[in-house]
Design an enzyme around this catalytic site. Sequence first.
Site: not given
Ligand code: G2H
Length: 246
Positions: A10, A12, A94, A96, A164, A170, A209
């Site tokens: 992703n 983003k 998601h 976000e 998630e 993140g 993460s």
């Molecule tokens: C969670 C993930 C990917 P990250 O949002 O969707 O982001 O790996 O940066 O935590």
Amino acid sequence: PGVRPLIAGNWKMHGTLAEATALASGVAAGATEKAELLVCPPFPHLVPVAEALRGKAVALGAQDCHAAAKGAHTGDVAAAMLKDLGAAYVILGHSERRADHGESDAAVKAKAEAALAAGLVPVVCVGESEAQRLSGEAEAVVAGQLAGSLPEGFAAAGGVVAYEPVWAIGTGRTPTEDDIAAMHARIRAELEKAFGEAGKTLRILYGGSVKPSNAKGILALPHVDGALVGGASLKAEDFLGIAAAL
Ligand code: G2H
């Protein structure tokens, strides 16, 4: 076992056009039989990335779509447009988007219905907040999100669920492997309750993460059928390192 894992990136709201196509080519160069690889660039980068991936064993996805098939929705993108440019998947709900755009479970469900109607596979995201985790409600919250967000036809289309935990996104923090395993077992049970036999083989991704150094342990857990990767998907080496941990 039996289900081909999905490692999804992703991206983003990151990167230039040149960076996006270079990243896509880098990922394609390391494609592996062990996993299905998926990259989800920002909207403006979808077409050039689709071109960079032509003939390669990497799937393309978007990060959102509108619930309507078409119409007067300034700034929005229809699922059929994504399908038309070569996308196979779309990430929906998601955290976000739930936070930044107030997307409710019902809104996510309507988008997932639009995705299915256009022939896209929805990757529906669920996850609890830190307060919900601390108060012991995490599983109930996620079960509620699943019940509210997954449309009929989700299983028949091979829909994907991404767990998630919001507080792990993140932040570099992840739940314990026991907590991930417990949540994924609960999600599996909910999918079987909703979709019967078909719920047994739907892929459940962990996101939050994930990086090369923690991927092996997470991906080995029961009912973890892949990962949704944010930060670590922005470097081909890291993203492929996660797939290599399978
Ligand atoms: C969670 C993930 C990917 P990250 O949002 O969707 O982001 O790996 O940066 O935590």
